[in-house]
Enzyme design. Structure first.
Site, PDB file in Angstrom:
ATOM      1  N   ASP A  13       0.806  -1.227   0.000  1.00 33.77           N
ATOM      2  CA  ASP A  13       0.000   0.000   0.000  1.00 33.77           C
ATOM      3  C   ASP A  13       0.833   1.270   0.000  1.00 33.77           C
ATOM      4  OD1 ASP A  13      -2.236  -1.670   0.254  1.00 33.77           O
ATOM      5  OD2 ASP A  13      -2.009  -1.707   2.427  1.00 33.77           O
ATOM      6  N   LYS A  16       2.288   2.270  -5.003  1.00 32.32           N
ATOM      7  CA  LYS A  16       2.962   1.760  -6.208  1.00 32.32           C
ATOM      8  C   LYS A  16       2.149   2.025  -7.467  1.00 32.32           C
ATOM      9  CE  LYS A  16       2.924  -2.316  -4.324  1.00 32.32           C
ATOM     10  NZ  LYS A  16       2.508  -2.010  -2.955  1.00 32.32           N
ATOM     11  N   GLY A  40      -3.951  -4.064  -4.297  1.00 37.33           N
ATOM     12  CA  GLY A  40      -4.984  -3.074  -4.584  1.00 37.33           C
ATOM     13  C   GLY A  40      -4.312  -1.786  -4.974  1.00 37.33           C
ATOM     14  N   HIS A  41      -4.283  -1.504  -6.265  1.00 35.88           N
ATOM     15  CA  HIS A  41      -3.586  -0.317  -6.736  1.00 35.88           C
ATOM     16  C   HIS A  41      -4.581   0.758  -7.142  1.00 35.88           C
ATOM     17  CE1 HIS A  41       0.193  -2.900  -7.643  1.00 35.88           C
ATOM     18  NE2 HIS A  41      -0.123  -2.847  -6.384  1.00 35.88           N
ATOM     19  N   GLN A 223       2.253  -5.826  -3.350  1.00 35.39           N
ATOM     20  CA  GLN A 223       2.676  -6.022  -1.956  1.00 35.39           C
ATOM     21  C   GLN A 223       3.958  -5.232  -1.658  1.00 35.39           C
ATOM     22  OE1 GLN A 223       1.584  -9.187  -3.681  1.00 35.39           O
ATOM     23  NE2 GLN A 223      -0.348  -8.456  -2.923  1.00 35.39           N
ATOM     24  N   THR A 298      -7.758  -1.234  -0.013  1.00 30.87           N
ATOM     25  CA  THR A 298      -8.423  -1.240  -1.315  1.00 30.87           C
ATOM     26  C   THR A 298      -9.128  -2.574  -1.555  1.00 30.87           C
ATOM     27  OG1 THR A 298      -6.419  -0.121  -2.033  1.00 30.87           O
ATOM     28  CG2 THR A 298      -7.985  -0.652  -3.745  1.00 30.87           C
ATOM     29  N   SER A 412       5.541  12.260  -4.029  1.00 26.00           N
ATOM     30  CA  SER A 412       4.129  12.443  -4.343  1.00 26.00           C
ATOM     31  C   SER A 412       3.489  13.319  -3.273  1.00 26.00           C
ATOM     32  CB  SER A 412       3.441  11.074  -4.415  1.00 26.00           C
ATOM     33  OG  SER A 412       2.046  11.275  -4.440  1.00 26.00           O
TER      34      SER A 412
HETATM   35  P1  IMO Z   1      -0.675  -3.980  -2.347  1.00 24.77           P
HETATM   36  O1  IMO Z   1      -0.260  -4.469  -3.691  1.00 24.77           O
HETATM   37  C1  IMO Z   1      -1.078  -4.531   1.964  1.00 24.77           C
HETATM   38  C2  IMO Z   1      -1.143  -8.658   3.519  1.00 24.77           C
HETATM   39  C3  IMO Z   1      -2.457  -9.142   4.096  1.00 24.77           C
HETATM   40  C4  IMO Z   1      -1.956 -10.143   5.126  1.00 24.77           C
HETATM   41  C5  IMO Z   1      -0.758 -10.779   4.436  1.00 24.77           C
HETATM   42  C6  IMO Z   1      -1.048 -12.092   3.749  1.00 24.77           C
HETATM   43  O2  IMO Z   1      -1.940  -3.248  -2.279  1.00 24.77           O
HETATM   44  O3  IMO Z   1       0.463  -3.240  -1.699  1.00 24.77           O
HETATM   45  P2  IMO Z   1      -2.386 -12.735   1.535  1.00 24.77           P
HETATM   46  O4  IMO Z   1      -3.839 -12.585   1.197  1.00 24.77           O
HETATM   47  O5  IMO Z   1      -1.474 -12.055   0.570  1.00 24.77           O
HETATM   48  O6  IMO Z   1      -1.992 -14.159   1.773  1.00 24.77           O
HETATM   49  O7  IMO Z   1      -2.235 -12.008   2.964  1.00 24.77           O
HETATM   50  O8  IMO Z   1      -0.321  -9.828   3.469  1.00 24.77           O
HETATM   51  N1  IMO Z   1      -1.226  -8.111   2.150  1.00 24.77           N
HETATM   52  C7  IMO Z   1      -1.176  -6.803   1.837  1.00 24.77           C
HETATM   53  N2  IMO Z   1      -1.118  -5.710   2.603  1.00 24.77           N
HETATM   54  N3  IMO Z   1      -1.065  -4.378   0.625  1.00 24.77           N
HETATM   55  C8  IMO Z   1      -1.079  -5.460  -0.177  1.00 24.77           C
HETATM   56  O9  IMO Z   1      -0.937  -5.363  -1.505  1.00 24.77           O
HETATM   57  C9  IMO Z   1      -1.180  -6.745   0.418  1.00 24.77           C
HETATM   58  N4  IMO Z   1      -1.263  -8.007  -0.063  1.00 24.77           N
HETATM   59  C10 IMO Z   1      -1.262  -8.821   1.000  1.00 24.77           C
HETATM   60  O10 IMO Z   1      -3.188  -8.094   4.684  1.00 24.77           O
HETATM   61  O11 IMO Z   1      -1.485  -9.491   6.263  1.00 24.77           O
HETATM   62 MG    MG Z   2      -3.161  -2.979  -0.690  1.00 23.04          MG
END
Ligand code: IMO
Ligand code: MG
Length: 427
Positions: A13, A16, A40-41, A223, A298, A412
């Protein structure tokens, strides 16, 4: 032939999507290499906010190729929903390419994840519930279903004959839940396959050809480093390799072809899901950051845990990704505080730790060692040029870069595309 990667330097988050969107304007191809619809972008164009989970953020530029690489796990139902969503908004999908080798998140993966998380009880990971972990587990266990199987009825049928009895045994005999009938899954797949098939190809060939012919390729991370299965806060991690090292296996592009790696970090820290977070603020400062930064997931809508900037983890990200520089997002969110803090190290039972400990029980006891810097006024980040930022904001950024050990390339100062200050040439 620059191939530039954007990776998360924290717990995900970081913004990116916004940075990818900015750089995608100069890329010919944008590719995702890990994760799935747990990402979630958010991309804001004008007054419209788009939220993507699977399709690369480059899709908003007509004429670009957008690749879902083999390292991504694809939930075909989500994919089709996202395709419908984009087409409904007038976004063309002509440039969408999906690796035939990407693994599929099957309906039983989502059920198995739910059952496993329930079984773990208080020790649950707080997964996004999208079946990500079980899909990667099956990939490595050689029980996976790939896109190439999904879009071919005979291949899928043959694969399910091997895999489904094993999955059903676990669901029924270990967890006492109801398994899946083969016909049910064949029906589900056939409804989705037709929509996906035209986009399926060998994306490793596509990406290597693009790089070899001098095109700009952008790898969009999902992630973040602290969620990396190897380099993150295990076991509170995702099941793939979001770090730069994941690009080669996740796309079929050799590591020497990646010319630059940029880490994205917020000007503070946030985390969703379980696990220790030394700089977490459970007070009104944390609440204020959450409200101002709109820190709600997201994917799942969960409120994010917020706190001061943690230089220990970003330094770790610089190291394990070999970062060339960082993009700092949400600088504006920190405006209006009389003072801001940065965590330079941890204190564990009187001992100073410069790097984050692998043992999560030790990590949970770590207290941040803070340095305090003067804040900058509300609204003062709304500038066109970096030089025009308030002196205290620039001093804060300079300190972040010093502590992280890498230069700042992008800042940003708001959600919109135009609210971005670019300090160094990227492509
Ligand atoms: P973006 O791309 C924030 C966290 C989940 C959980 C752990 C494992 O938006 O940065 P999973 O469903 O992947 O097996 O969950 O990872 N998590 C994220 N936290 N942003 C994300 O993606 C995440 N993708 C997984 O909340 O703690
Ligand atoms: Mg996210």
């Amino acid at each position: 032939m620059p191939a530039v990667a954007i990776v998360g330097a924290q717990w995900g988050d970081e913004g990116k999507g916004k940075v990818t969107d900015l750089l995608a304007s100069r890329a010919h191809v944008v590719a995702r290499y890990s994760g799935g619809n747990n990402a979630g972008h958010t991309v804001q164009i004008g007054n419209e906010v788009f939220k993507l989970k699977l399709i690369p953020s480059g899709i908003f530029y007509p004429g670009k190729i957008n690749v879902i690489g083999n390292g991504v796990v694809v939930d075909p139902a989500w994919l089709v929903e996202e395709m419908d969503y984009l087409e409904g908004k007038g976004v063309s999908l002509d440039g969408l390419r999906i690796s035939e080798k990407a693994h599929v998140i099957m309906p039983y993966h989502i059920l198995i994840e739910k059952l496993e998380e329930e079984e773990k009880g208080a020790a649950r990971i707080g997964a996004t519930g999208r079946g990500i972990g079980p899909a990667y587990t099956d990939k490595v266990a050689r029980l996976g279903i790939r896109i190439v199987d999904l879009v071919n009825r005979d291949a899928l049928s043959a694969r399910l004959d091997v895999v489904l009895p094993i999955k059903n045994r676990v669901i029924e005999r270990v967890y006492g839940a109801k398994g899946f009938a083969k016909e049910e899954i064949m029906d589900w797949a056939s409804k989705l396959a037709g929509r996906i098939r035209p986009h399926v190809t060998d994306t490793s060939v596509l990406l290597n050809d693009a790089i070899d012919s001098g095109k700009n390729v952008l790898f969009e991370g999902a992630q973040g480093t602290m969620l990396d299965v190897d380099h993150g806060t295990y076991p509170f991690v995702t099941s793939s390799s979001p770090t730069a090292g994941g690009i080669a296996p996740g796309t079929g592009v050799g590591p020497r072809k990646i010319t630059k790696v940029i880490g994205v970090t917020k000007a503070y820290t946030s985390r969703v899901g379980a696990g220790p977070m030394p700089t977490e603020l459970k007070d009104e400062t944390g609440e204020r950051i959450r409200e101002r930064g709109q820190e709600y997931g997201t994917v799942t809508g969960r409120p994010r845990r917020c706190g001061w900037f943690d230089a220990v983890i970003v330094r770790h990200a610089v190291r394990v990704n070999g970062l060339d520089g960082i993009a700092v997002t949400h600088l504006d969110t920190l405006s209006g505080f009389p003072m801001v803090r940065v965590c330079t190290a941890y204190r564990y039972r009187g001992q100073i730790l410069r790097d984050f400990p692998a043992n999560q029980a030790v990590f949970a006891e770590c207290e941040p060692v803070y340095e305090e810097l003067p804040g900058w006024p509300e609204g003062s980040c709304a500038v066109q040029k970096y030089e025009d930022l308030p002196a205290n904001a620039k001093a804060y950024l300079t300190r972040m870069a010093e502590l992280a050990g890498t230069p700042i390339l992008i800042v940003s100062i708001g959600r919109e595309r135009t609210q971005t200050l670019v300090l160094g040439e990227v492509f």
